[in-house]
Scaffold this motif. Structure first.
Motif, PDB file in Angstrom:
ATOM      1  N   LYS A  30       8.546  -5.447  -2.646  1.00  0.00           N
ATOM      2  CA  LYS A  30       7.523  -6.395  -3.089  1.00  0.00           C
ATOM      3  C   LYS A  30       7.887  -7.822  -2.730  1.00  0.00           C
ATOM      4  CE  LYS A  30       4.529  -7.266  -7.060  1.00  0.00           C
ATOM      5  NZ  LYS A  30       4.205  -6.864  -8.460  1.00  0.00           N
ATOM      6  N   ALA A  31       9.191  -8.163  -2.823  1.00  0.00           N
ATOM      7  CA  ALA A  31       9.623  -9.517  -2.500  1.00  0.00           C
ATOM      8  C   ALA A  31       9.440  -9.835  -1.013  1.00  0.00           C
ATOM      9  CB  ALA A  31      11.087  -9.695  -2.905  1.00  0.00           C
ATOM     10  N   ARG A  32       9.576  -8.815  -0.155  1.00  0.00           N
ATOM     11  CA  ARG A  32       9.445  -9.021   1.296  1.00  0.00           C
ATOM     12  C   ARG A  32       8.050  -8.686   1.812  1.00  0.00           C
ATOM     13  NH1 ARG A  32      14.523  -8.523   3.899  1.00  0.00           N
ATOM     14  NH2 ARG A  32      16.140  -9.284   2.479  1.00  0.00           N
ATOM     15  N   ASP A  33       7.149  -8.339   0.929  1.00  0.00           N
ATOM     16  CA  ASP A  33       5.834  -7.837   1.346  1.00  0.00           C
ATOM     17  C   ASP A  33       4.848  -8.994   1.505  1.00  0.00           C
ATOM     18  OD1 ASP A  33       3.719  -6.222   1.941  1.00  0.00           O
ATOM     19  OD2 ASP A  33       3.440  -5.434  -0.090  1.00  0.00           O
ATOM     20  N   ASP A  34       4.571  -9.360   2.767  1.00  0.00           N
ATOM     21  CA  ASP A  34       3.605 -10.433   3.028  1.00  0.00           C
ATOM     22  C   ASP A  34       2.369  -9.929   3.758  1.00  0.00           C
ATOM     23  OD1 ASP A  34       4.781  -9.841   5.410  1.00  0.00           O
ATOM     24  OD2 ASP A  34       5.502 -11.875   5.847  1.00  0.00           O
ATOM     25  N   ALA A  35       2.214  -8.597   3.857  1.00  0.00           N
ATOM     26  CA  ALA A  35       1.046  -8.016   4.523  1.00  0.00           C
ATOM     27  C   ALA A  35      -0.133  -7.954   3.552  1.00  0.00           C
ATOM     28  CB  ALA A  35       1.374  -6.617   5.049  1.00  0.00           C
ATOM     29  N   ALA A  36      -1.313  -7.794   4.113  1.00  0.00           N
ATOM     30  CA  ALA A  36      -2.520  -7.699   3.286  1.00  0.00           C
ATOM     31  C   ALA A  36      -2.481  -6.422   2.445  1.00  0.00           C
ATOM     32  CB  ALA A  36      -3.756  -7.710   4.168  1.00  0.00           C
ATOM     33  N   ARG A  37      -2.921  -6.542   1.189  1.00  0.00           N
ATOM     34  CA  ARG A  37      -2.929  -5.400   0.278  1.00  0.00           C
ATOM     35  C   ARG A  37      -4.362  -5.005  -0.042  1.00  0.00           C
ATOM     36  NH1 ARG A  37       1.350  -7.448  -4.395  1.00  0.00           N
ATOM     37  NH2 ARG A  37       2.997  -8.147  -2.958  1.00  0.00           N
ATOM     38  N   SER A  44       1.475  -3.514  -0.185  1.00  0.00           N
ATOM     39  CA  SER A  44       0.635  -3.283   0.985  1.00  0.00           C
ATOM     40  C   SER A  44       0.816  -1.851   1.470  1.00  0.00           C
ATOM     41  CB  SER A  44       1.018  -4.260   2.104  1.00  0.00           C
ATOM     42  OG  SER A  44       2.323  -3.968   2.587  1.00  0.00           O
TER      43      SER A  44
END
Length: 369
Positions: A30-37, A44
């Motif tokens: 979650k901390a590294r997740d910058d993709a669209a969800r 994501s």
């Protein structure tokens, strides 16, 4: 208490839910997740995929052994308005996969309905606190939400295990929630009489192929699911590694400090694969057992073998323990399976490498009957 809290320390719980067991991994993803969800999702699609199949760079372990494209299709289905139906032979990790997907999508895998002949609509949708119902009449205070209502109201994934074990009329209570995304509560009035699904809600159902004919789904309900088949593990080395890892974890939790013997596990996994497939490793045809000889069952037997060896003799299990523990597996469905197992163990083993095979053959007298 939140859905993922437990009343005892995690190390004292026999099987914490996936979001508790892998809380650190989910936090890193979650901390590294910058993709669209997708709306309502905790991660994501890419991060949810990595949670299931693993990511060495982030220290995320692989949790499901299977075709990665199956995970892709399953996640995309959960982002649509259709439910996800996982079908396959017993013991192919359908329930594990549904748990992992729910933990990745919603952060909560505990909204679970266990299908069975005694499952009622109350256990799926909602029921009532009858003391409050008599005192106050129908109200949200006397309403007791079941997993489906909670999943819709909170925007979470609901798991329906072994759906085809439920009567057809019980299954069909999912029609409106899946098609209209709404659940009616006719006992209430006004806005409270309708629960509309929030973003993130969907259903993952499972059904094993041996039970699908018990209460086959209606065509209307089938149309509201995308079906995905979970197949047994095809590669021997992959299945052996999985059985060794999972049995090792179970033995450690059971207080066994000795690692399971690799040569014993090789004999065990080979036996399961041959009795499951009806063919020996060198291509000879043989009788198949009607009992479920799945990878999950192999893990269970490997666990029992280790416990038997450790607590009876203070050592890792051996081939004799394999035969003793196999008896309970083979005799589950048909007495004929025990005779088939005895004939299998009576076959010459000179062509098989390792002395454990000879020990397995000599231990056939441990079979009952």
């Amino acid at each position: 208490m939140s859905p993922i809290e437990v009343t005892a320390p995690v190390e004292e719980v026999q099987r914490p839910p996936a979001e508790v067991r892998y809380a650190d991994e989910l936090a890193r993803l979650k901390a590294r997740d910058d993709a669209a969800r997708p709306p309502g999702w905790a991660l994501s699609v890419q991060a949810a995929r990595r949670f299931v199949i693993g990511d060495d760079r982030l220290g995320v372990t692989r949790k499901f052994v299977g075709d990665p494209s199956l995970i892709d299709r399953a996640l995309i289905t959960l982002a649509t308005s259709r439910g996800l139906m996982l079908v396959g032979d017993p013991g192919t990790a359908k329930s594990l996969l549904s748990e992992l997907l729910a933990a990745a999508v919603s952060g909560d895998s505990t909204l679970t309905i266990q299908g069975g002949a005694a499952t009622t609509e109350d256990a799926i949708r909602y029921s009532w606190n009858y003391a409050l119902l008599v005192a106050d009449g129908p109200s949200t205070r006397s309403l007791v939400p079941a997993p489906l209502l909670r999943g819709m109201a909170e925007g979470r994934t609901v798991r329906f295990e072994e759906i085809t074990r439920c009567p057809l009329e019980v299954q069909d209570c999912l029609l409106s929630p899946l098609s209209d995304r709404v659940l009616a509560i006719p006992e209430l009035t006004g806005p409270e009489a309708m629960v509309f699904a929030r973003d993130g809600f969907n259903i993952i159902a499972t059904a094993n192929t041996r039970d699908r004919g018990v209460n086959d789904m209606s065509s209307a309900l089938k149309r509201r699911f995308n079906f995905e088949t979970v197949f047994p593990i095809a590669d021997f080395d992959t299945e052996l590694s999985l059985v060794a890892d999972e049995a090792g974890k179970l033995l450690q939790r059971s207080g066994v400090t000795a690692e399971p013997r690799r040569d014993v596990l090789e004999v065990l996994v080979t036996t399961f694969r041959e009795l499951r497939g009806g063919e020996t490793a060198r291509g000879d045809s043989m009788e198949r057992l009607s009992a479920v000889m799945s990878t999950a069952e192999a893990v269970s037997v490997a666990h029992a073998v280790g416990l038997r060896g450790w607590f009876l003799r203070g050592e890792p299990g051996n081939a004799e323990d394999v035969v003793a523990c196999l008896a309970g597996t083979a005799a589950k469905d048909s007495p004929e399976d025990l005779a088939k197992l005895r004939r299998y163990l009576s076959q010459p083993v000179d062509w098989r490498p390792g002395r454990q095979w000879q020990a397995l053959r000599q231990a056939r007298h441990l079979l009952p009957g």
